[in-house]
Structure formats: C-alpha cells, structure tokens
Design a protein around this motif. Structure first.
Motif, PDB file in Angstrom:
ATOM      1  N   LYS A  95       5.782   5.436   2.319  1.00  0.00           N
ATOM      2  CA  LYS A  95       5.858   6.692   3.067  1.00  0.00           C
ATOM      3  C   LYS A  95       7.268   6.861   3.632  1.00  0.00           C
ATOM      4  O   LYS A  95       7.834   5.956   4.220  1.00  0.00           O
ATOM      5  N   SER A 127       0.850  -1.197   0.000  1.00  0.00           N
ATOM      6  CA  SER A 127       0.000   0.000   0.000  1.00  0.00           C
ATOM      7  C   SER A 127       0.884   1.245   0.000  1.00  0.00           C
ATOM      8  O   SER A 127       2.107   1.161   0.102  1.00  0.00           O
ATOM      9  N   ASP A 128       0.243   2.403  -0.054  1.00  0.00           N
ATOM     10  CA  ASP A 128       0.972   3.667  -0.035  1.00  0.00           C
ATOM     11  C   ASP A 128       1.770   3.833   1.256  1.00  0.00           C
ATOM     12  O   ASP A 128       2.811   4.474   1.272  1.00  0.00           O
ATOM     13  N   ARG A 129       1.274   3.243   2.363  1.00  0.00           N
ATOM     14  CA  ARG A 129       1.995   3.311   3.641  1.00  0.00           C
ATOM     15  C   ARG A 129       3.398   2.739   3.525  1.00  0.00           C
ATOM     16  O   ARG A 129       4.326   3.194   4.180  1.00  0.00           O
ATOM     17  N   ASP A 130       3.566   1.697   2.693  1.00  0.00           N
ATOM     18  CA  ASP A 130       4.864   1.058   2.538  1.00  0.00           C
ATOM     19  C   ASP A 130       5.898   1.986   1.910  1.00  0.00           C
ATOM     20  O   ASP A 130       7.093   1.777   2.065  1.00  0.00           O
TER      21      ASP A 130
END
Length: 94
Positions: free
Chosen positions: A79, A74-77
């Motif tokens: 950040k 996901s985008d969290r990975d």
C-alpha cells in the motif's frame, strides 16, 4: 590514494595498494598510460564472478527464503508504493 598506478609503481607500493583495495575500491594498473589490469578485493571478485541464475531461479530462491523464515507478505505491505497520479502528458507530432 589514487585509483590508477603504473605497473612499475604498483610493484613498489603493492602492500599499501592491497590494504587500500581490501577496503573496497578497485585500482587500475596501467602500462604506458593505458589500463591493462584491475586489482580488486576478494569480496568484490567473488561478487562479480557469481554465476547468473536468471530471474525465475532468483524469485524461487526469494520465495523459499521468505517461507523458511516465516515472513508473510500481504497487500498491506504494498500500500502506498504505486504512484497513482495521472502521469505526464505527451504531445504527439505527426
């Protein structure tokens, strides 16, 4: 152990050279002081002789493996991975 041997020296020390090469580093064989061959481990040979698949094939294989293993990205990975600083200034000279 040195990483370069004359062919005659390698002939006399072949078993110890092979044990050395199995652990990772390669050995150059020389004739009259000039490199003529390389002795390397089977793992290194197989790695080097793999056929190049190209970027698209590699990314497709990566996506298949991720999907098969149930890994979600996901985008969290991502950040914090990008450097958001302004960068360096470049002076143009005309």
């Amino acid at each position: 152990m040195q990483k370069q041997f004359s062919i005659a020296e390698a002939k006399n020390r072949l078993p110890s050279i092979i044990h050395y090469v199995e652990k990772g580093p390669y050995v150059e064989l020389t004739r009259r002081g000039k490199p003529v061959a390389v002795l390397l481990s089977i793992q290194e040979y197989e790695r080097l002789s793999r056929k190049y698949t190209g970027f698209w094939s590699a990314i497709s294989e990566f996506r298949r493996k991720i999907e098969d293993e149930g890994i979600e990205i996901s985008d969290r990975d991502f950040k914090g991975l990008r450097d958001l600083s302004a960068g360096r200034e470049v002076e143009l000279k005309w």
